[in-house]
Design a protein around this motif. Structure first.
Motif, PDB file in Angstrom:
ATOM      1  N   TYR A  50       0.832  -1.214   0.000  1.00  0.00           N
ATOM      2  CA  TYR A  50       0.000   0.000   0.000  1.00  0.00           C
ATOM      3  C   TYR A  50       0.859   1.253   0.000  1.00  0.00           C
ATOM      4  N   ASP A  51       2.005   1.204   0.663  1.00  0.00           N
ATOM      5  CA  ASP A  51       2.919   2.349   0.637  1.00  0.00           C
ATOM      6  C   ASP A  51       3.382   2.637  -0.790  1.00  0.00           C
ATOM      7  N   VAL A  52       3.668   1.586  -1.565  1.00  0.00           N
ATOM      8  CA  VAL A  52       4.086   1.749  -2.963  1.00  0.00           C
ATOM      9  C   VAL A  52       2.935   2.316  -3.794  1.00  0.00           C
ATOM     10  N   ILE A  53       1.735   1.773  -3.613  1.00  0.00           N
ATOM     11  CA  ILE A  53       0.562   2.255  -4.353  1.00  0.00           C
ATOM     12  C   ILE A  53       0.329   3.740  -4.075  1.00  0.00           C
ATOM     13  N   ILE A  54       0.394   4.120  -2.807  1.00  0.00           N
ATOM     14  CA  ILE A  54       0.162   5.517  -2.423  1.00  0.00           C
ATOM     15  C   ILE A  54       1.256   6.414  -2.991  1.00  0.00           C
ATOM     16  N   ALA A  55       2.501   5.975  -2.926  1.00  0.00           N
ATOM     17  CA  ALA A  55       3.611   6.779  -3.453  1.00  0.00           C
ATOM     18  C   ALA A  55       3.459   7.005  -4.957  1.00  0.00           C
ATOM     19  N   LYS A  56       3.086   5.958  -5.704  1.00  0.00           N
ATOM     20  CA  LYS A  56       2.898   6.095  -7.152  1.00  0.00           C
ATOM     21  C   LYS A  56       1.743   7.044  -7.470  1.00  0.00           C
ATOM     22  N   ALA A  57       0.653   6.906  -6.730  1.00  0.00           N
ATOM     23  CA  ALA A  57      -0.511   7.777  -6.958  1.00  0.00           C
ATOM     24  C   ALA A  57      -0.173   9.225  -6.631  1.00  0.00           C
ATOM     25  N   LYS A  58       0.586   9.445  -5.562  1.00  0.00           N
ATOM     26  CA  LYS A  58       0.970  10.818  -5.203  1.00  0.00           C
ATOM     27  C   LYS A  58       1.905  11.414  -6.244  1.00  0.00           C
ATOM     28  N   GLU A  59       2.793  10.608  -6.808  1.00  0.00           N
ATOM     29  CA  GLU A  59       3.681  11.100  -7.859  1.00  0.00           C
ATOM     30  C   GLU A  59       2.874  11.455  -9.108  1.00  0.00           C
ATOM     31  N   GLU A  60       1.910  10.630  -9.454  1.00  0.00           N
ATOM     32  CA  GLU A  60       1.055  10.936 -10.604  1.00  0.00           C
ATOM     33  C   GLU A  60       0.247  12.202 -10.340  1.00  0.00           C
ATOM     34  N   LEU A  61      -0.258  12.335  -9.122  1.00  0.00           N
ATOM     35  CA  LEU A  61      -0.999  13.538  -8.741  1.00  0.00           C
ATOM     36  C   LEU A  61      -0.103  14.776  -8.846  1.00  0.00           C
ATOM     37  N   ARG A  62       1.161  14.647  -8.452  1.00  0.00           N
ATOM     38  CA  ARG A  62       2.097  15.761  -8.559  1.00  0.00           C
ATOM     39  C   ARG A  62       2.271  16.191 -10.024  1.00  0.00           C
ATOM     40  N   LEU A  63       2.374  15.212 -10.926  1.00  0.00           N
ATOM     41  CA  LEU A  63       2.519  15.533 -12.353  1.00  0.00           C
ATOM     42  C   LEU A  63       1.263  16.226 -12.894  1.00  0.00           C
ATOM     43  N   VAL A  64       0.098  15.761 -12.469  1.00  0.00           N
ATOM     44  CA  VAL A  64      -1.156  16.388 -12.907  1.00  0.00           C
ATOM     45  C   VAL A  64      -1.237  17.819 -12.384  1.00  0.00           C
ATOM     46  N   GLU A  65      -0.892  18.016 -11.122  1.00  0.00           N
ATOM     47  CA  GLU A  65      -0.910  19.371 -10.539  1.00  0.00           C
ATOM     48  C   GLU A  65       0.090  20.281 -11.260  1.00  0.00           C
ATOM     49  N   GLU A  66       1.244  19.748 -11.605  1.00  0.00           N
ATOM     50  CA  GLU A  66       2.253  20.497 -12.325  1.00  0.00           C
ATOM     51  C   GLU A  66       1.720  20.932 -13.694  1.00  0.00           C
ATOM     52  N   ALA A  67       1.056  20.021 -14.394  1.00  0.00           N
ATOM     53  CA  ALA A  67       0.480  20.345 -15.706  1.00  0.00           C
ATOM     54  C   ALA A  67      -0.639  21.374 -15.564  1.00  0.00           C
ATOM     55  N   LEU A  68      -1.447  21.244 -14.511  1.00  0.00           N
ATOM     56  CA  LEU A  68      -2.517  22.221 -14.274  1.00  0.00           C
ATOM     57  C   LEU A  68      -1.946  23.604 -13.983  1.00  0.00           C
ATOM     58  N   ALA A  69      -0.842  23.658 -13.260  1.00  0.00           N
ATOM     59  CA  ALA A  69      -0.235  24.954 -12.917  1.00  0.00           C
ATOM     60  C   ALA A  69       0.231  25.685 -14.173  1.00  0.00           C
ATOM     61  N   VAL A  70       0.657  24.952 -15.191  1.00  0.00           N
ATOM     62  CA  VAL A  70       1.099  25.591 -16.441  1.00  0.00           C
ATOM     63  C   VAL A  70      -0.096  26.167 -17.181  1.00  0.00           C
ATOM     64  N   ILE A  71      -1.242  25.482 -17.110  1.00  0.00           N
ATOM     65  CA  ILE A  71      -2.445  25.933 -17.835  1.00  0.00           C
ATOM     66  C   ILE A  71      -3.059  27.153 -17.177  1.00  0.00           C
ATOM     67  N   LYS A  72      -3.079  27.202 -15.860  1.00  0.00           N
ATOM     68  CA  LYS A  72      -3.765  28.289 -15.126  1.00  0.00           C
ATOM     69  C   LYS A  72      -3.125  29.593 -15.287  1.00  0.00           C
TER      70      LYS A  72
END
Length: 187
Positions: free
Chosen positions: A165-187
């Motif tokens: 579960y620690d691995v699953i959460i870490a991967k999801a948080k990294e993906e979330l970070r990439l999505v947030e990063e992409a959103l920050a460029v659009i805004k």
């Protein structure tokens, strides 16, 4: 004599125009009159389009307007030419850092990114964190429930699940970070 010259010139010009049109038409791979041999479901960014794709003469064809609408692009018709513009096809500012070039979400639309962000938060991170907390509670119980102060035999399995579960959460948080990063460029 002039009438015959004009008439002959007109006939020659007509033949030339007719033949050149036929030659030009042979150069264009037209689908007119071809048989549709299959139908395909079109999915864009995980969403199924209401319009179907078609297999014509062994080639797959997608409904252009539906695809462009699904990716948030713009379609313009000028005569027999289709012009498609998407956000990624437009000039973007140069303040995108080099780490952004590795971000697979940089060319996604704002609505797709927001939907993905919500999905990651609500369907991946939140349930995984809740499951992890449940496993932590079970581990605490197993640590104290063993005989002679020994940990219970199922403890190792629960610790392995916790690590997963620690691995699953870490991967999801990294993906979330990439999505947030992409959103920050659009805004």
């Amino acid at each position: 004599m002039k009438k015959w010259t004009y008439l002959l010139s007109g006939v020659i010009l007509g033949i030339f125009l007719t033949l050149s049109g036929t030659v030009f038409a042979d150069q264009v791979k037209s689908l007119i009159g071809k048989k549709v041999t299959g139908e395909m479901t079109v999915i864009v960014n995980g969403k199924e389009l209401s319009e179907k794709g078609a297999v014509i003469s062994g080639r797959t064809n997608a409904p252009v307007r539906a695809v462009v609408d699904a990716v948030g692009g713009e379609l313009k018709l000028e005569g027999k030419t289709i012009h498609i513009t998407t956000e990624s096809g437009q000039d973007q500012s140069n303040d995108v850092s080099s780490s952004d070039s590795n971000n697979k979400y940089m060319n996604s639309s704002k609505s797709d990114l927001e939907e993905l962000r919500n999905s990651i938060q609500n369907n991946r991170i939140k349930p995984a964190v809740e499951e992890r907390e449940g496993i932590l509670k079970e581990i605490e119980i197993l640590k104290t429930s063993g005989m002679n102060g020994e940990p219970s035999p199922g403890l190792a399995d629960k610790q392995k699940q916790l690590a997963e579960y620690d691995v699953i959460i870490a991967k999801a948080k990294e993906e979330l970070r990439l999505v947030e990063e992409a959103l920050a460029v659009i805004k």
